[in-house]
Design a protein around this motif. Structure first.
Motif, PDB file in Angstrom:
ATOM      1  N   VAL A  19       0.831  -1.205   0.000  1.00 33.17           N
ATOM      2  CA  VAL A  19       0.000   0.000   0.000  1.00 33.17           C
ATOM      3  C   VAL A  19       0.864   1.252   0.000  1.00 33.17           C
ATOM      4  N   LYS A  20       1.952   1.234   0.745  1.00 33.08           N
ATOM      5  CA  LYS A  20       2.851   2.403   0.775  1.00 33.08           C
ATOM      6  C   LYS A  20       3.469   2.660  -0.593  1.00 33.08           C
ATOM      7  N   PHE A  21       3.823   1.577  -1.305  1.00 36.03           N
ATOM      8  CA  PHE A  21       4.327   1.748  -2.670  1.00 36.03           C
ATOM      9  C   PHE A  21       3.262   2.385  -3.558  1.00 36.03           C
ATOM     10  N   LEU A  22       2.016   1.922  -3.420  1.00 37.37           N
ATOM     11  CA  LEU A  22       0.931   2.482  -4.219  1.00 37.37           C
ATOM     12  C   LEU A  22       0.733   3.960  -3.934  1.00 37.37           C
ATOM     13  N   GLU A  23       0.787   4.327  -2.679  1.00 43.69           N
ATOM     14  CA  GLU A  23       0.580   5.729  -2.312  1.00 43.69           C
ATOM     15  C   GLU A  23       1.682   6.620  -2.880  1.00 43.69           C
ATOM     16  N   HIS A  24       2.900   6.099  -2.882  1.00 42.91           N
ATOM     17  CA  HIS A  24       4.014   6.845  -3.464  1.00 42.91           C
ATOM     18  C   HIS A  24       3.800   7.029  -4.971  1.00 42.91           C
ATOM     19  N   PHE A  25       3.368   5.960  -5.653  1.00 40.25           N
ATOM     20  CA  PHE A  25       3.128   6.046  -7.093  1.00 40.25           C
ATOM     21  C   PHE A  25       1.971   6.980  -7.392  1.00 40.25           C
ATOM     22  N   GLN A  26       0.962   6.966  -6.542  1.00 37.50           N
ATOM     23  CA  GLN A  26      -0.180   7.853  -6.744  1.00 37.50           C
ATOM     24  C   GLN A  26       0.246   9.324  -6.646  1.00 37.50           C
ATOM     25  N   ARG A  27       1.140   9.626  -5.720  1.00 40.60           N
ATOM     26  CA  ARG A  27       1.635  11.018  -5.610  1.00 40.60           C
ATOM     27  C   ARG A  27       2.364  11.427  -6.883  1.00 40.60           C
ATOM     28  N   LEU A  28       3.141  10.514  -7.442  1.00 33.38           N
ATOM     29  CA  LEU A  28       3.841  10.817  -8.680  1.00 33.38           C
ATOM     30  C   LEU A  28       2.856  11.042  -9.820  1.00 33.38           C
ATOM     31  N   LEU A  29       1.830  10.217  -9.909  1.00 30.07           N
ATOM     32  CA  LEU A  29       0.838  10.373 -10.964  1.00 30.07           C
ATOM     33  C   LEU A  29       0.118  11.716 -10.859  1.00 30.07           C
ATOM     34  N   LYS A  30      -0.161  12.152  -9.640  1.00 31.68           N
ATOM     35  CA  LYS A  30      -0.783  13.463  -9.449  1.00 31.68           C
ATOM     36  C   LYS A  30       0.151  14.566  -9.912  1.00 31.68           C
ATOM     37  N   GLU A  31       1.442  14.423  -9.606  1.00 32.34           N
ATOM     38  CA  GLU A  31       2.414  15.432 -10.027  1.00 32.34           C
ATOM     39  C   GLU A  31       2.537  15.478 -11.547  1.00 32.34           C
TER      40      GLU A  31
END
Length: 443
Positions: free
Chosen positions: A145-157
């Motif tokens: 889940v932590k990996f997903l959250e990190h990737f989600q932040r990148l996608l938002k950026e």
């Protein structure tokens, strides 16, 4: 060039074995190369780099001859052994670092590859289960889940569309509650990799000659001409493109710079109507793990489940039957943990495929020597990277330039030199064992 290592892939690759008979048959010249074949261009390796380079060279140089050779049947090697994702977003090593502009260049290159492949598929009517299904990235544990959250932040950026699916929503798609959640991104096509590469082979332009099962045993430059030695003859070429990935070092380049890592997959028989109903999900989806050492899953359009996990360091580039039998058992455990209702569904095929990694996450693109071009060490994301780099190598070698070519050069580099054996093997195996332990909850 003595004791050259040649491809020796196992004969159990599911994607290749389920091809229609007309796709499995030879699509190349019927007789071995004997004597001297003269050509303007020689492409060694018929994977995604070599195939796209061949097509593009033929388009740019319609009056010139192109020769494509492969040591195996084309599609039987690495190009036909991946999991069938053409990933558009930064993935694995492309996620490393904070350079957002580099990531934008990677996305532009990947999407150019997707468009190039789709144009070929539509123009020639290639049947390869191509679909715009998108990609799921699934997390089993809090680590994932932590990996997903990190990737989600990148996608938002990056401003990229995405959707986070909770366990209940995900279950409707993939038929299992094994995952806590998943991140869905819509831009990744799915396909049958062996069918795609064989389809591209079937439609090479008329100025291309193809020889399959024709290993190149030696390559050297003599008086400005490249001479490639086969078992019974030679190919003399003005220019050579190497689509040989890990085997590039067998031609004297990239030595001690690429790690040969084998990943393994198993494919079930098609699910019956009753089994598909019990499974309860949909067909035609793909899921990669949030943690890269986890499990990749595919449900194909013809209702086959594909499980990919387990990694091995393979200095000889191949695996033995005993290893694959052990991994077959591990894949059954992964499948049954996710789908206990499918215990009666057997695996028909278990296979391995070699990829190359660099310790500094760099892939190479460019000219190795005058008239010798290569793209290699794609760090596990070879379909999109291989396709677009092969196309751009052909354009570079033909004297062209473009923004995409400049982007490719900007995101490429030189793989770092690796330590010698036995230190390399000890270090790699220890690191892989630690990564496996860290990711044990995601497998």
């Amino acid at each position: 060039m003595n004791n050259i290592k040649l491809p020796a892939d196992d004969n159990s690759c599911g994607w290749f074995e389920i091809l229609s008979p007309e796709y499995q048959q030879h699509m190349s010249e019927p007789n071995p190369i004997s004597g001297v074949e003269k050509t303007d261009w020689l492409v060694i390796g018929g994977g995604f780099v070599g195939m796209s380079a061949t097509h593009r060279l033929a388009e740019l140089n319609p009056e010139q001859r192109i020769v494509l050779v492969d040591a195996q049947k084309i599609g039987h090697g690495t190009s036909g052994r991946n999991s069938g994702f053409v990933i558009d977003l930064p993935h694995k090593s492309d996620l490393v670092g904070d350079d957002i502009e580099r990531k934008r260049k990677v996305i532009e290159l990947n999407r150019a590859a997707i468009q190039y492949l789709e144009d070929k598929i539509m123009r020639h009517g290639i049947e390869c289960q191509w679909s715009h299904a998108g990609k799921l990235q699934g997390a089993v544990s809090e680590r994932g889940v932590k990996f997903l959250e990190h990737f989600q932040r990148l996608l938002k950026e990056l401003g990229e569309p995405h959707e986070m699916l909770d366990q209940a929503s995900l279950r409707k798609v993939v038929g299992t509650q094994y995952y806590q959640q998943a991140l869905y991104t819509p831009g990744c096509p799915l396909m049958q990799p062996a069918a795609l590469i064989r389809g591209l082979l079937a439609h090479v332009p008329e100025n291309v000659s193809v020889w399959e099962e024709t290993p190149i045993l030696n390559l050297e430059r003599r008086n400005g001409t490249w001479v490639a030695q086969t078992a019974n003859g030679q190919v003399h070429a003005k220019n050579v493109i190497l689509g040989t990935n890990i085997y590039t070092e067998q031609f004297g380049h990239m030595k001690s710079r690429m790690l040969p890592i084998m990943t393994f997959a198993s494919m079930t028989r098609p699910l019956t109507d009753e089994e598909f109903s019990a499974y309860g999900g949909t067909a035609d989806w793909g899921l990669t793990p949030a943690d890269h050492a986890g499990t990749t899953l595919r449900m194909t359009q013809d209702r086959r489940l594909v499980v990919r996990n387990q990694y091995r360091f393979v200095p000889n580039y191949n695996s033995d039957l005993a290893t694959r039998e052990k991994i077959h058992v591990m894949h059954r455990e992964s499948l049954e943990a996710r789908y206990p209702m499918l215990k009666a569904v057997t695996f028909e095929h278990t296979w391995g495929g070699v990829l190359s990694l660099s310790s500094n996450s760099q892939a190479f693109f460019g000219e190795l020597e005058p008239g010798l071009f290569s793209s290699c060490c794609h760090n596990g994301v070879g379909v999109a990277r291989g396709t677009i780099s092969g196309k751009l190598l052909a354009e570079m070698a033909s004297g062209g330039d473009s923004k995409l070519q400049q982007n490719m050069q900007a995101v490429s580099g030189m793989p770092a030199r690796l330590p010698p054996e036995p230190f390399l093997g000890i270090g790699v195996r220890a690191r892989m064992a630690f990564a496996k332990w860290q990711s044990r909850s995601e497998v």
